[in-house]
Design an enzyme around this catalytic site. Structure first.
Site, PDB file in Angstrom:
ATOM      1  N   GLY A 227       0.824  -1.202   0.000  1.00 57.26           N
ATOM      2  CA  GLY A 227       0.000   0.000   0.000  1.00 57.26           C
ATOM      3  C   GLY A 227       0.858   1.251   0.000  1.00 57.26           C
ATOM      4  O   GLY A 227       2.097   1.186   0.002  1.00 57.26           O
ATOM      5  N   GLU A 228       0.213   2.388  -0.020  1.00 61.96           N
ATOM      6  CA  GLU A 228       0.923   3.671   0.018  1.00 61.96           C
ATOM      7  C   GLU A 228       1.227   4.073   1.457  1.00 61.96           C
ATOM      8  O   GLU A 228       0.393   3.912   2.343  1.00 61.96           O
ATOM      9  CB  GLU A 228       0.080   4.775  -0.617  1.00 61.96           C
TER      10      GLU A 228
END
Length: 368
Positions: A227-228
């Site tokens: 994910g970011e």
């Protein structure tokens, strides 16, 4: 490794002669959401707009059937869960009544028996976009996602800038040129009880929140993969939530897709093997960030991973490849395998096909 991937290519070629996993989606499908209830798959939103579809995976003549349209307008990055015979949709990104892009914190419920939607009088205590949702003991759990105020403010500024390219460049530079912790991604774990329609605090990550992580749960354990860490910067981190006993425990596993990580990947289980596949990211962004460049992905091209990783003996092994890199589709557990529906390929193109990833004796089989 080369022998493994060569064998995989042969398997993929043999499957190509067989029937597809599922019929193509009615429209190219990315950034939407989906669930499975027994043998029925539901998908919607994202590039499908307000449309929802279902498919009986056991039917002789498999086909997607259109359902009642979602009443909350087109949404990207919404999530969904199927609990006690109803489908729930959480948040997403869309336009409000004034036409401004914003993060929503609302909840909608779909009743398959009546083919009808209702917006619940329930709002999460924070926005829900880039978040993940999973079900445990009859409740929906939500964690991760962007900060609603920061994200909405960014799009308000862009709206005011109109077509002024100079102003837009300044807004983007201001928005992206911050450290990861300054974006306040959600690290809280929230629970939603369908019987009361109430939200509750269920815990929080001892590390940091992510956006666009892949999620899969089995029994008392849930895994959040990559994910970011901030807009444009991914993480290779893997977090495990363990609900065993009375106290929720957060564990950090070995990283995967290092060093840059990906967002929008796919996670699943097959014969107790944890699978992580695909995702998109910016190669070189992690090095840029570590060298002090906060706008870490500036000038970099988004790349799409085709890698399939398996968790084995306390580490991740690359064990195969998809036929093409993809991200931002729907991943579901089906037939003791990871089912991927739709997604986004190179150039941002939405796709219509499905992929089934199975594992036996640590060997990967990919069916298109």
């Amino acid at each position: 490794m080369n022998k493994t991937i060569t064998a995989l290519a042969i398997l993929m070629a043999s499957f190509a002669a067989n029937a597809s996993v599922l019929p193509e989606t009615p429209v190219p499908f990315k950034s939407g959401t989906g669930v499975i209830d027994n043998d029925t798959v539901y998908i919607g939103l994202g590039s499908a707009g307000t449309a929802w579809y279902k498919l009986d995976t056991q039917a002789k003549d498999k086909r997607w059937t259109a359902l009642a349209a979602f009443p909350g307008g087109p949404r990207d990055q919404a999530t969904s869960a199927f609990i006690d015979g109803n489908l729930y949709v959480f948040g997403g990104i869309g336009k409000n009544s004034e036409g401004l892009t914003q993060v929503f914190n609302d909840v909608h419920k779909y009743n398959p028996k009546t083919n009808s939607w209702v917006k619940l009088m329930s709002h999460a205590p924070m926005g829900m976009a880039g978040h993940v949702t999973f079900v445990h003991n009859g409740k929906a759990y939500v964690t991760g996602g962007v900060n609603q105020n920061i994200f909405n403010g960014y799009f308000e500024d862009l709206n005011e800038a109109g077509k002024d390219s100079t102003a837009i460049d300044k807004i983007n530079a201001y928005y992206f040129d911050k450290k990861a912790e300054d974006y306040f991604f959600n690290k809280f774990l929230l629970s939603f009880d369908p019987s009361t329609q109430q939200w509750s605090y269920a815990g929080e990550s001892p590390w940091y929140g992510t956006a666009g992580a892949a999620v899969v749960n089995k029994g008392d354990k849930t895994w959040l993969i990559n994910g970011e860490a901030k807009p444009g910067l991914r993480t290779d981190a893997v977090f495990e939530l363990d609900f065993t006993g009375n106290n929720l425990k957060w564990n950090k596993l070995a990283p995967v897709a290092s060093p840059d990580g990906v967002a929008g990947g796919f996670a699943g289980m097959s014969n107790d093997s944890l699978i992580f596949a695909g995702g998109a990211g910016f190669k070189g962004s992690r090095e840029n960030y570590q060298n002090g460049k906060n706008y870490a992905h500036e000038g970099l091209k988004k790349s799409y991973s085709a890698d399939i990783h398996l968790w084995h003996n306390g580490k991740w092994d690359k064990s195969g490849e998809l036929s093409q890199g993809r991200a931002y589709g729907v991943s579901l557990l089906w037939n003791n395998s990871l089912l991927i529906i739709g997604g986004e390929a190179a150039g941002g193109k939405a796709v219509t096909d499905s992929v089934l990833i199975s594992v036996k004796d640590n060997k990967v089989t990919v069916q298109n």
